[in-house]
Design an enzyme around this catalytic site. Structure first.
Site, PDB file in Angstrom:
ATOM      1  N   LEU A 125       0.832  -1.200   0.000  1.00 55.30           N
ATOM      2  CA  LEU A 125       0.000   0.000   0.000  1.00 55.30           C
ATOM      3  C   LEU A 125       0.872   1.258   0.000  1.00 55.30           C
ATOM      4  CD1 LEU A 125      -2.818   1.435   0.431  1.00 55.30           C
ATOM      5  CD2 LEU A 125      -2.461   1.133   2.882  1.00 55.30           C
ATOM      6  N   GLU A 127       3.623   4.162  -0.372  1.00 55.16           N
ATOM      7  CA  GLU A 127       4.417   4.673  -1.499  1.00 55.16           C
ATOM      8  C   GLU A 127       5.289   5.810  -0.986  1.00 55.16           C
ATOM      9  OE1 GLU A 127       1.761   5.906  -4.602  1.00 55.16           O
ATOM     10  OE2 GLU A 127       1.168   3.839  -5.039  1.00 55.16           O
ATOM     11  N   GLY A 131       1.914   7.436   2.616  1.00 50.65           N
ATOM     12  CA  GLY A 131       2.076   6.578   3.794  1.00 50.65           C
ATOM     13  C   GLY A 131       0.790   6.630   4.586  1.00 50.65           C
ATOM     14  N   ILE A 157       8.157  -2.183   1.986  1.00 53.00           N
ATOM     15  CA  ILE A 157       7.304  -3.365   1.901  1.00 53.00           C
ATOM     16  C   ILE A 157       7.907  -4.522   2.701  1.00 53.00           C
ATOM     17  CG2 ILE A 157       6.178  -5.024   0.352  1.00 53.00           C
ATOM     18  CD1 ILE A 157       5.099  -2.047   0.261  1.00 53.00           C
ATOM     19  N   GLU A 363       1.449  -0.129   9.726  1.00 63.42           N
ATOM     20  CA  GLU A 363       0.008  -0.440   9.740  1.00 63.42           C
ATOM     21  C   GLU A 363      -0.812   0.686  10.393  1.00 63.42           C
ATOM     22  OE1 GLU A 363      -1.338  -4.392  10.009  1.00 63.42           O
ATOM     23  OE2 GLU A 363       0.522  -5.218   9.212  1.00 63.42           O
TER      24      GLU A 363
HETATM   25  N1  CAA Z   1     -13.275  -0.210   6.783  1.00 66.90           N
HETATM   26  C1  CAA Z   1     -13.959  -0.025   5.633  1.00 66.90           C
HETATM   27  N2  CAA Z   1     -13.943   1.115   4.932  1.00 66.90           N
HETATM   28  C2  CAA Z   1     -13.218   2.123   5.416  1.00 66.90           C
HETATM   29  C3  CAA Z   1     -12.473   2.013   6.615  1.00 66.90           C
HETATM   30  C4  CAA Z   1     -12.537   0.785   7.308  1.00 66.90           C
HETATM   31  N3  CAA Z   1     -11.877   0.576   8.434  1.00 66.90           N
HETATM   32  N4  CAA Z   1     -11.850   3.191   6.837  1.00 66.90           N
HETATM   33  C5  CAA Z   1     -12.162   4.002   5.827  1.00 66.90           C
HETATM   34  N5  CAA Z   1     -12.989   3.356   4.969  1.00 66.90           N
HETATM   35  C6  CAA Z   1     -13.610   3.873   3.746  1.00 66.90           C
HETATM   36  C7  CAA Z   1     -14.496   5.086   4.030  1.00 66.90           C
HETATM   37  O1  CAA Z   1     -15.786   4.694   4.372  1.00 66.90           O
HETATM   38  C8  CAA Z   1     -14.425   5.830   2.705  1.00 66.90           C
HETATM   39  O2  CAA Z   1     -15.301   5.257   1.785  1.00 66.90           O
HETATM   40  P1  CAA Z   1     -16.621   6.047   1.245  1.00 66.90           P
HETATM   41  O3  CAA Z   1     -16.154   7.399   0.815  1.00 66.90           O
HETATM   42  O4  CAA Z   1     -17.142   5.194   0.150  1.00 66.90           O
HETATM   43  O5  CAA Z   1     -17.549   6.105   2.422  1.00 66.90           O
HETATM   44  C9  CAA Z   1     -13.030   5.537   2.213  1.00 66.90           C
HETATM   45  O6  CAA Z   1     -12.575   4.359   2.880  1.00 66.90           O
HETATM   46  C10 CAA Z   1     -12.054   6.658   2.466  1.00 66.90           C
HETATM   47  O7  CAA Z   1     -12.052   6.882   3.842  1.00 66.90           O
HETATM   48  P2  CAA Z   1     -11.743   8.313   4.470  1.00 66.90           P
HETATM   49  O8  CAA Z   1     -12.569   9.359   3.783  1.00 66.90           O
HETATM   50  O9  CAA Z   1     -11.894   8.165   5.929  1.00 66.90           O
HETATM   51  O10 CAA Z   1     -10.239   8.512   4.009  1.00 66.90           O
HETATM   52  P3  CAA Z   1      -9.092   9.425   4.586  1.00 66.90           P
HETATM   53  O11 CAA Z   1      -8.290   9.912   3.441  1.00 66.90           O
HETATM   54  O12 CAA Z   1      -9.644  10.430   5.536  1.00 66.90           O
HETATM   55  O13 CAA Z   1      -8.116   8.381   5.344  1.00 66.90           O
HETATM   56  C11 CAA Z   1      -7.294   6.900   6.987  1.00 66.90           C
HETATM   57  C12 CAA Z   1      -8.493   7.418   6.217  1.00 66.90           C
HETATM   58  C13 CAA Z   1      -7.894   6.119   8.148  1.00 66.90           C
HETATM   59  C14 CAA Z   1      -6.420   8.015   7.511  1.00 66.90           C
HETATM   60  C15 CAA Z   1      -6.486   5.960   6.053  1.00 66.90           C
HETATM   61  O14 CAA Z   1      -5.891   6.689   4.993  1.00 66.90           O
HETATM   62  C16 CAA Z   1      -5.427   5.168   6.773  1.00 66.90           C
HETATM   63  O15 CAA Z   1      -5.732   4.170   7.434  1.00 66.90           O
HETATM   64  N6  CAA Z   1      -4.124   5.544   6.633  1.00 66.90           N
HETATM   65  C17 CAA Z   1      -3.027   4.752   7.183  1.00 66.90           C
HETATM   66  C18 CAA Z   1      -2.562   3.752   6.183  1.00 66.90           C
HETATM   67  C19 CAA Z   1      -1.824   2.612   6.808  1.00 66.90           C
HETATM   68  O16 CAA Z   1      -2.227   2.043   7.809  1.00 66.90           O
HETATM   69  N7  CAA Z   1      -0.719   2.223   6.162  1.00 66.90           N
HETATM   70  C20 CAA Z   1       0.004   1.098   6.605  1.00 66.90           C
HETATM   71  C21 CAA Z   1       0.721   0.469   5.467  1.00 66.90           C
HETATM   72  S1  CAA Z   1       0.609  -1.267   5.403  1.00 66.90           S
HETATM   73  C22 CAA Z   1       1.835  -1.843   6.431  1.00 66.90           C
HETATM   74  O17 CAA Z   1       2.439  -1.149   7.187  1.00 66.90           O
HETATM   75  C23 CAA Z   1       2.001  -3.296   6.340  1.00 66.90           C
HETATM   76  C24 CAA Z   1       3.357  -3.776   6.720  1.00 66.90           C
HETATM   77  O18 CAA Z   1       4.149  -4.070   5.847  1.00 66.90           O
HETATM   78  C25 CAA Z   1       3.694  -4.032   8.117  1.00 66.90           C
END
Ligand code: CAA
Length: 379
Positions: A125, A127, A131, A157, A363
């Site tokens: 996810l 980039e 982030g 990643i 995450e």
């Molecule tokens: N479940 C389902 N849908 C969800 C959701 C959830 N938990 N959270 C958000 N959504 C949906 C929303 O409903 C929305 O959809 P609709 O417009 O259709 O209703 C859409 O997603 C966009 O949501 P937001 O408008 O809330 O988006 P936002 O830009 O305000 O951001 C955020 C939300 C929670 C900040 C999100 O961007 C986020 O979680 N960011 C962090 C990303 C992350 O955790 N990255 C980790 C990388 S992976 C990793 O680290 C793995 C590894 O290798 C260890």
């Protein structure tokens, strides 16, 4: 309410503890020094059923609940957080995502091997410029009829080079914003898929963290997960459960550091008695144990809500926020209790302190967890 673990839970906990102590502990300092991925140990973890714990047995999984997963993650993370992040990503992001949203063909082709740990997966996810702000995907997946043409770069990643199966989030229709994003399954062998540089990290140095580059990678349409435009929701839903895994990892780092400190305090003497007989150390141990208990309860509560099909979004964010915070605090105190010995590698606590930091970042950073929690509170 019932705080009692079942016989099955206790057996899983015991098996994971034994494996961590017997198989992970012996080489963990060397792997950290040499930034060596625990490939052999991950294979053994697959054989033990730790890489696809919650997957339905019909797809070669262990058919266990999330509580078992939390217990096993804690035990593995007490010793080797580099192994446990590979375990967490494979279980709660890759396997869970495929099992819940993949097609039957995708499950046959990919999930069955992933659940056995015969191959491992990566979740792509992040980039260079996306982030925390995960909707700002620059990687493109152009719709070409029967396939997508993918171009772009992913950063940080986990399992970057060791994985064989990659779940890649990419933008298909920028005009639709996050609703134009897709999640695609990529094989490492696909033409144009390049594993980029390996990151030289502060902690989890045995974990294999890379950037990835995609240059005109042709991904067949049948490799898309869910409907067109479901990719961002797929990522969010998957990360909601993933955060229970990372919270348990943080819990394990804290409890590992605590257990080492408790044992050391009973051996080390200062001013004519064991340091555990000094109140300054007793109070530190009391704080550490209390924080760990609270973090464990938050992890188990999130797992329970997930297992009983209730909303666990707030609970998993709370568990990750708190457990990662106390992993940092407890591991710093563990180094302090060990004094000069704590600052050298042989005593393990300095590694746990370095490993703890990433749990506040990946995450979803602690700040992102607060966004998730407060949005749920204010709904
Ligand atoms: N479940 C389902 N849908 C969800 C959701 C959830 N938990 N959270 C958000 N959504 C949906 C929303 O409903 C929305 O959809 P609709 O417009 O259709 O209703 C859409 O997603 C966009 O949501 P937001 O408008 O809330 O988006 P936002 O830009 O305000 O951001 C955020 C939300 C929670 C900040 C999100 O961007 C986020 O979680 N960011 C962090 C990303 C992350 O955790 N990255 C980790 C990388 S992976 C990793 O680290 C793995 C590894 O290798 C260890």
């Amino acid at each position: 309410m019932n705080f009692k673990l079942t016989e099955e839970h206790l057996a899983v906990q015991e098996a994971a503890r034994e494996f961590a102590q017997n198989e992970l502990l012996p080489g963990v300092i060397e792997r950290d020094n040499q930034q060596k991925f625990p490939a052999e140990q991950i294979k053994q973890m697959g054989e033990l059923g730790l890489m696809g714990m919650m997957v339905d047995p019909k797809y070669n999984g262990g058919g266990m609940d999330t509580i078992s997963y939390v217990l096993a993650m804690e035990e593995i993370s007490k010793v080797d957080a580099s192994a446990s992040v590979a375990m967490s990503v494979n279980n709660s992001l890759v396997c869970w995502g495929l099992e819940n949203f993949g097609t039957e063909e995708q499950k046959e082709k990919y999930l069955k091997r992933l659940a056995l740990g015969k191959v491992i997966g990566a979740f792509c996810l992040s980039e260079p410029e996306a982030g925390s702000d995960a909707t700002s995907q620059k990687t493109t997946a152009e719709d070409k009829g029967d396939h997508y043409l993918v171009n772009g770069t992913k950063n940080w990643i986990t399992n970057g080079n060791s994985a064989s199966v990659y779940l890649v989030i990419a933008q298909t229709d920028p005009e639709k914003g996050h609703r134009g994003i897709n999640a695609l399954i990529m094989d490492k062998e696909m033409d144009g898929f390049v594993v980029g540089k390996k990151e030289d990290k502060l902690g989890i140095r045995g974990s294999d963290t890379h950037s990835l580059m995609f240059s005109d990678v042709k991904v067949p349409k049948e490799n898309r997960i869910g409907d067109d435009g479901f990719g961002f929701k797929f990522a969010m839903k998957t990360l909601t459960g993933g955060r229970i895994g990372i919270a348990s990892q943080a819990l394990g780092i804290a409890s590992g550091a605590y257990e080492l400190s408790l044992a050391y305090s009973k051996e080390r003497k200062a001013f004519g008695k064991e340091i555990s007989k000094h109140q300054a150390i007793q109070f530190k141990l009391a704080d550490m144990a209390t924080q760990i208990d609270a973090a464990r309860l938050l992890c188990l509560k999130a797992a329970y809500l997930k297992d009983t099909d209730q909303n666990y979004s707030k609970a998993s964010a709370m568990a990750k926020l708190y457990a990662s915070q106390i992993a940092m605090e407890v591991s710093i105190e563990a180094v302090q209790i060990h004094g000069g010995y704590g600052y050298v590698k042989e005593y393990h606590v300095e590694r746990l302190m370095r490993d703890a930091k990433i749990t506040q970042i990946y995450e979803g950073t602690s700040e992102i967890q607060k966004i998730v929690i407060s949005r749920e509170l204010l709904k």
